[in-house]
Design an enzyme around this catalytic site. Structure first.
Site, mmCIF file in Angstrom:
data_model
loop_
_atom_site.group_PDB
_atom_site.id
_atom_site.type_symbol
_atom_site.label_atom_id
_atom_site.label_comp_id
_atom_site.label_asym_id
_atom_site.label_seq_id
_atom_site.Cartn_x
_atom_site.Cartn_y
_atom_site.Cartn_z
ATOM 1 N N TYR A 178 -4.068 2.186 6.228
ATOM 2 C CA TYR A 178 -3.138 1.051 6.744
ATOM 3 C C TYR A 178 -3.828 0.296 7.873
ATOM 4 O O TYR A 178 -4.041 -1.123 7.875
ATOM 5 C CB TYR A 178 -1.551 1.488 7.501
ATOM 6 C CG TYR A 178 -0.760 0.391 7.699
ATOM 7 C CD1 TYR A 178 -0.106 -0.160 6.937
ATOM 8 C CD2 TYR A 178 -0.568 0.017 9.113
ATOM 9 C CE1 TYR A 178 0.703 -1.312 7.345
ATOM 10 C CE2 TYR A 178 0.112 -0.930 9.645
ATOM 11 C CZ TYR A 178 1.012 -1.574 8.799
ATOM 12 O OH TYR A 178 1.743 -2.611 9.051
ATOM 13 N N GLY B 282 9.184 -11.081 5.505
ATOM 14 C CA GLY B 282 8.848 -11.935 4.714
ATOM 15 C C GLY B 282 10.148 -12.608 4.164
ATOM 16 O O GLY B 282 10.056 -13.953 3.910
HETATM 17 N N1 NAP Z 1 7.845 -3.505 10.392
HETATM 18 C C1 NAP Z 1 7.034 -3.570 11.456
HETATM 19 O O1 NAP Z 1 7.069 -3.225 12.323
HETATM 20 C C2 NAP Z 1 5.353 -4.341 11.115
HETATM 21 C C3 NAP Z 1 4.575 -4.122 12.270
HETATM 22 C C4 NAP Z 1 3.326 -4.757 12.107
HETATM 23 C C5 NAP Z 1 2.898 -5.349 10.901
HETATM 24 N N2 NAP Z 1 3.809 -5.478 9.771
HETATM 25 C C6 NAP Z 1 3.482 -6.264 8.508
HETATM 26 O O2 NAP Z 1 4.674 -7.068 8.316
HETATM 27 C C7 NAP Z 1 4.354 -7.420 6.662
HETATM 28 C C8 NAP Z 1 5.967 -7.169 6.346
HETATM 29 O O3 NAP Z 1 6.387 -5.901 6.294
HETATM 30 P P1 NAP Z 1 7.901 -5.485 6.577
HETATM 31 O O4 NAP Z 1 7.790 -4.864 7.745
HETATM 32 O O5 NAP Z 1 8.558 -6.718 6.376
HETATM 33 O O6 NAP Z 1 8.037 -4.403 5.637
HETATM 34 P P2 NAP Z 1 8.796 -4.380 4.138
HETATM 35 O O7 NAP Z 1 10.150 -4.532 4.537
HETATM 36 O O8 NAP Z 1 8.518 -3.046 3.622
HETATM 37 O O9 NAP Z 1 8.208 -5.538 3.440
HETATM 38 C C9 NAP Z 1 7.114 -5.482 2.761
HETATM 39 C C10 NAP Z 1 6.983 -6.391 1.652
HETATM 40 O O10 NAP Z 1 5.712 -6.215 0.840
HETATM 41 C C11 NAP Z 1 6.176 -6.165 -0.572
HETATM 42 N N3 NAP Z 1 5.115 -5.497 -1.369
HETATM 43 C C12 NAP Z 1 4.666 -4.113 -1.221
HETATM 44 N N4 NAP Z 1 3.913 -3.917 -2.137
HETATM 45 C C13 NAP Z 1 3.921 -5.000 -2.940
HETATM 46 C C14 NAP Z 1 3.110 -5.265 -4.011
HETATM 47 N N5 NAP Z 1 2.587 -4.237 -4.872
HETATM 48 N N6 NAP Z 1 3.224 -6.402 -4.838
HETATM 49 C C15 NAP Z 1 3.895 -7.402 -4.011
HETATM 50 N N7 NAP Z 1 4.506 -7.050 -2.990
HETATM 51 C C16 NAP Z 1 4.573 -5.927 -2.671
HETATM 52 C C17 NAP Z 1 7.598 -5.249 -0.665
HETATM 53 O O11 NAP Z 1 8.277 -5.350 -1.798
HETATM 54 P P3 NAP Z 1 9.033 -4.068 -2.540
HETATM 55 O O12 NAP Z 1 10.005 -4.040 -1.695
HETATM 56 O O13 NAP Z 1 9.343 -4.440 -4.094
HETATM 57 O O14 NAP Z 1 8.075 -2.939 -2.280
HETATM 58 C C18 NAP Z 1 8.182 -5.953 0.406
HETATM 59 O O15 NAP Z 1 8.996 -7.191 -0.149
HETATM 60 C C19 NAP Z 1 3.503 -6.140 6.296
HETATM 61 O O16 NAP Z 1 2.209 -6.709 5.995
HETATM 62 C C20 NAP Z 1 3.290 -5.198 7.476
HETATM 63 O O17 NAP Z 1 1.989 -4.579 7.542
HETATM 64 C C21 NAP Z 1 5.106 -5.049 10.026
#
Ligand code: NAP
Length: 299
Positions: free
Chosen positions: A183, A35
């Site tokens: 998830y 993000g």
């Molecule tokens: N990384 C991968 O391999 C992967 C694979 C497939 C899909 N995705 C998807 O990609 C998206 C981004 O994930 P990412 O990998 O970048 O993970 P990440 O670094 O953990 O980022 C997730 C973001 O969501 C926020 N978040 C969590 N709970 C929240 C809440 N209650 N209110 C508002 N924001 C909240 C987190 O904020 P905080 O830091 O404050 O908690 C963080 O900014 C997700 O939807 C994930 O399912 C990721």
């Protein structure tokens, strides 16, 4: 003609030659990971970016971090806790823009332990689906005010597991809770929601697509799973970088060829067929009606 990309372009490469001046884009979960990188790249391409972060301090820290990398960025911090319907309503009420061109529903989490939102819903689907559902419905007027508004749902290939959404076990309760199932349910809801939103609102100029950013990208998504974290580190030489992981998100947000296009699922900046259940129109309608009953219609 649509630009062709290899399997691993970065977000900046996807946005090369695209001028987003005059566009307003809200990115949820923009304080970290995919993000934050998507928000930075979209701001660097000229968009005004609203940074939806769980806390005010994280939103302000994100503004500083993006400004350091991109001094001309036009940014607005937004405290938005998707685990609280009250926080979502407050954030929308405080939003001063009257038009939103793109809403990117990126926030997500994975937790091995059962937790609930402020409103008592299992946390993973509470944030990823019900929080984003309320946010999107609350922003409909602003999306309508844009020409060809886009909603981008950051899903995952994990939407394929479980194979179906068993409404009698959704959201999961504490007894049945399994982190990976929750998830998978949440990511399946992201695809179903994008498809149903398009069916309901395309005629009003709002379309939605969903996407898989890549697998095991080294973000903090695995922070509460030591096994997941270890696997992500071990696999990192073979997986996408965060800059590459943000590419399909910004592609869905900005690619000219996707204007007015909705109800599709993307991976590696290309359309891909989602699971059979994710394409089930009756299930998407049922999920919408259930979600509407649970969250109400917003402010
Ligand atoms: N990384 C991968 O391999 C992967 C694979 C497939 C899909 N995705 C998807 O990609 C998206 C981004 O994930 P990412 O990998 O970048 O993970 P990440 O670094 O953990 O980022 C997730 C973001 O969501 C926020 N978040 C969590 N709970 C929240 C809440 N209650 N209110 C508002 N924001 C909240 C987190 O904020 P905080 O830091 O404050 O908690 C963080 O900014 C997700 O939807 C994930 O399912 C990721």
């Amino acid at each position: 003609m649509a630009k062709r990309f290899g399997s691993r372009p970065t977000a900046d490469e996807v946005l090369e030659d695209i001028d987003l001046s005059g566009k307003t884009i809200l990115v949820t979960g923009s304080g970290a990971g995919i993000g934050r990188e998507a928000a930075r790249a979209l701001a660097a391409a000229g968009a005004h970016v609203i940074l939806g972060c769980r806390t005010e301090s994280s939103a302000e820290a994100t503004v500083r971090a993006i400004e350091a990398a991109c001094p001309c960025a036009s940014l607005t911090p937004m405290a938005l806790d998707l685990a609280s319907f009250a926080s979502i309503r407050r954030a929308v009420a405080a939003l001063s823009v009257s038009r939103l061109d793109v809403l990117i529903c990126n926030a997500g989490l994975h937790t091995p332990e059962f937790q609930t939102t402020e409103d008592g819903i299992e946390l993973t689907v509470g944030v990823c689906h019900f929080g984003h559902f309320l946010l999107t419905l609350s922003l409909l007027e602003r999306l309508r005010a844009a020409a060809n508004a886009r909603v981008v749902m950051v899903s995952s290939e994990s939407h394929r597991f479980p194979r179906e959404l068993r409404f009698d076990r959704f959201p999961l309760d504490e007894k049945r809770y399994q982190g990976l199932v929750a998830y998978g349910q949440a990511k399946l809801c992201n695809v179903l929601f994008a498809n149903e939103l398009t069916r309901r609102y395309a005629s009003e100029g709002i379309t939605a697509n969903s996407l898989h950013p890549g697998s095991m990208i080294g973000t903090s998504i695995f922070r509460s799973s030591p096994a997941g974290k270890a696997l992500a580190i071990a696999l990192s030489p073979f997986t996408k970088t965060i800059a590459q992981g943000a590419a399909t998100t910004v592609y869905c947000a900005a690619a000219p060829e996707l204007a007015g296009v909705g109800g599709r699922y993307f991976s590696d900046c290309k359309e891909k067929r989602p699971s059979a259940f994710a394409r089930d129109e009756a299930a998407a309608k049922k999920l919408w009606e259930m979600s509407e009953a649970l969250v109400g219609r917003g402010p």
